[in-house]
Design an enzyme around this catalytic site. Structure first.
Site, mmCIF file in Angstrom:
data_model
loop_
_atom_site.group_PDB
_atom_site.id
_atom_site.type_symbol
_atom_site.label_atom_id
_atom_site.label_comp_id
_atom_site.label_asym_id
_atom_site.label_seq_id
_atom_site.Cartn_x
_atom_site.Cartn_y
_atom_site.Cartn_z
ATOM 1 N N LYS A 1 -7.484 2.845 -1.031
ATOM 2 C CA LYS A 1 -6.252 3.333 -1.649
ATOM 3 C C LYS A 1 -5.453 2.148 -2.152
ATOM 4 O O LYS A 1 -5.348 1.118 -1.482
ATOM 5 C CB LYS A 1 -5.444 4.076 -0.558
ATOM 6 N N LYS B 1 -1.997 -2.959 5.017
ATOM 7 C CA LYS B 1 -0.814 -2.095 4.923
ATOM 8 C C LYS B 1 -1.123 -0.705 5.488
ATOM 9 O O LYS B 1 -0.361 -0.164 6.289
ATOM 10 C CB LYS B 1 -0.421 -1.984 3.437
ATOM 11 N N LYS C 1 -7.172 -2.086 -5.138
ATOM 12 C CA LYS C 1 -6.149 -2.351 -6.168
ATOM 13 C C LYS C 1 -6.857 -2.491 -7.499
ATOM 14 O O LYS C 1 -8.044 -2.805 -7.548
ATOM 15 C CB LYS C 1 -5.430 -3.667 -5.851
ATOM 16 N N THR D 1 8.711 3.815 -1.799
ATOM 17 C CA THR D 1 8.564 2.397 -1.435
ATOM 18 C C THR D 1 9.921 1.833 -1.022
ATOM 19 O O THR D 1 10.057 1.196 0.033
ATOM 20 C CB THR D 1 7.963 1.597 -2.611
ATOM 21 N N ASN E 1 11.160 0.126 -9.924
ATOM 22 C CA ASN E 1 11.250 1.320 -9.073
ATOM 23 C C ASN E 1 11.693 0.983 -7.647
ATOM 24 O O ASN E 1 12.705 1.495 -7.159
ATOM 25 C CB ASN E 1 9.878 2.035 -9.078
ATOM 26 N N SER F 1 2.096 8.499 -0.683
ATOM 27 C CA SER F 1 0.869 8.786 -1.436
ATOM 28 C C SER F 1 -0.106 9.558 -0.559
ATOM 29 O O SER F 1 -0.785 10.490 -1.012
ATOM 30 C CB SER F 1 0.190 7.494 -1.897
HETATM 31 N N1 GLU Z 1 1.191 0.225 -5.401
HETATM 32 C C1 GLU Z 1 1.785 0.620 -4.171
HETATM 33 C C2 GLU Z 1 1.553 -0.441 -3.108
HETATM 34 O O1 GLU Z 1 1.338 -1.580 -3.410
HETATM 35 C C3 GLU Z 1 1.373 2.017 -3.752
HETATM 36 C C4 GLU Z 1 -0.075 2.224 -3.461
HETATM 37 C C5 GLU Z 1 -0.446 3.678 -3.240
HETATM 38 O O2 GLU Z 1 0.438 4.506 -3.202
HETATM 39 O O3 GLU Z 1 -1.636 3.919 -3.110
HETATM 40 O O4 GLU Z 1 1.686 -0.185 -1.943
#
Ligand code: GLU
Length: 434
Positions: free
Chosen positions: A73, A97, A109, A193, A224, A361
């Site tokens: 993810k 994370k 990513k 976030t 954001n 998410s």
């Molecule tokens: N891009 C966000 C992060 O760095 C969200 C990632 C997601 O929701 O999968 O945590």
């Protein structure tokens, strides 16, 4: 892909930090070794027909880091400085994370080397659909689930979901998160976030007994996450004295009316020191500062919410805030960590502070798979429960082991990751000694 020199070595830096952390954790060496190598990397060239009729080829990639704890993810960014090395580091951080907050995902990513501000809306749509078409065999609701990141948004996620659904010939909302609400997005994903970071700060407030109006906050980055954390803190009476975007920053000792700054930024597309009543805005006194100056301000809380490698060995000594809450991914280099720790700065690390986005998410993905949607208050309650619980677990670990908060967050994540990797068997198991 282009590899800007300041991003070279960012993955190696992430691995260095893991090695340092592992000294404080009980982890099988094989599990540690596994985490140092991304599982798979997809590199693509995306041909896009531009509005003037010409063809442009964009470079993109998707990195899946580790999927022991679940499907991978993580977001997709559209930025001119994207490099594979950077995306590898960002995927690595996503693995940790998801483990810190205990959601059943690994990390991934992706990114495209592009400045989306130079593209028309139709060009962005073609690029987004083209990128998804190239990734369609690599991602999927049970393998790898993208989401928004720097300079991507809900609309882009909606186009990508649509493109994927066409390719697999079935409606597949759970292939991507951060979608528009009418297309299967979750209530509460947009500010998640920033809200997750806010819940961390509220825990600190409780532990330290702060009075919000005595706490000055500086926020680097007004996208954001930066906007939402600033606005939630402002609503609670915190004094947001400085904010910046990629063009520079503004500072005002009395603090800003954050909703006015957000209104101006989102209508005029630039940061302005204003106070607005309804749509009527008037200028307020403020100093123009640089992004570098913002990081060195005399404030109680510094929130880097822009890009990685902002607090470095060059400027860490000049950071005056006693508390840094990392809303961006990787804003502090590992060399700067040591300087901040020596100064006694409490750093709430990215893998904890910005985990609210991926947590909601996860809620969105769960709702898509159930076909049953939650109220916003339910999303907030569940997010707060997870963020507070995991923040306190990390904070207690920091005190119990006398380590810094980042190391504690990694140790906390590593214990979940290691137990999953070890449950599949390691050398000691096969030798019959474990
Ligand atoms: N891009 C966000 C992060 O760095 C969200 C990632 C997601 O929701 O999968 O945590």
């Amino acid at each position: 892909m282009t590899k800007p020199s300041d991003h070279d070595g960012i993955f190696a830096d992430a691995v260095r930090r893991l090695d340092a952390t592992s000294l404080h954790a009980t982890i099988d060496p094989e599990a540690l070794e596994k985490l140092k190598h991304p599982k798979a990397i997809l590199q693509v060239s995306i041909p896009v027909r531009m509005d003037d009729g010409s063809l442009r080829i964009f470079q993109g990639c998707r990195v899946r880091h580790d999927d022991t704890r679940g499907p991978t993810k993580g977001g997709l960014r559209f930025h001119p400085d994207v490099s594979i090395d950077e995306v590898k580091a960002l995927a690595f951080w996503m693995t940790f994370k998801c483990a810190v907050v205990g959601i059943p995902y690994g990390g991934a990513k992706g990114g495209v080397v592009v400045n989306p501000k130079e593209l028309s809306r139709l060009e962005v749509e073609r690029l987004s659909r083209g990128f998804m078409a190239q990734m369609a065999d690599f991602v999927g609701p049970e393998t790898d689930i993208p989401a928004p990141d720097v300079y991507t948004n809900a609309m882009i996620m909606g186009w990508m979901m649509d493109e994927y659904s066409k390719i697999v010939r079935r409606h597949s909302p759970s292939v991507i998160t951060g979608k528009p609400i009418p297309l299967g997005g979750s209530l509460g994903r947009d500010d998640a976030t920033g809200r997750g970071a806010y819940y961390c700060i509220k825990e600190l407030e409780r532990l330290e007994g702060w009075k919000p109006k005595e706490v000055r906050v500086a926020v680097q980055g007004f996208g954001n996450a930066g906007q939402h954390v600033a606005s939630l803190l402002h609503a609670d009476g915190y004094r947001v004295v400085a904010v910046s975007d990629s063009q520079g920053g503004i500072y005002r000792e009395e603090g800003f009316d954050v909703p006015s700054l957000i209104h101006a930024k989102n209508t005029a597309r630039r940061l302005q020191a204003v106070y607005c009543r309804d749509a009527l805005c008037e200028a307020v006194d403020a100093d123009v500062i640089t992004n570098e100056q913002l990081l060195e301000l005399d404030v109680e809380i510094l929130i880097p919410a822009a890009l990685e490698s902002q607090i470095t060995i060059e400027n860490a000594e000049r950071v005056r805030a006693p508390i840094v809450v990392e809303v961006a991914n990787g804003p502090t280099t590992s060399a700067a960590d040591a300087v901040l720790n020596d100064k006694g700065v409490l750093v709430v690390p990215d893998i904890l502070a910005n985990a609210g986005g991926v947590t909601v998410s996860y809620f969105e993905w769960t709702q898509n798979r159930q076909g049953f949607y939650w109220k916003e208050s339910e999303v907030h309650d569940r997010l707060r429960e997870i963020m507070s619980r995991e923040f306190n677990a990390v904070y207690d670990l920091k005190n119990a082991k006398q380590i810094d908060m980042r190391t504690a967050a990694y140790v906390h994540a590593l214990s979940r990751l290691a137990s999953a990797i070890e449950a599949q068997g390691t050398k000691s198991y096969y030798e019959g000694v474990g």
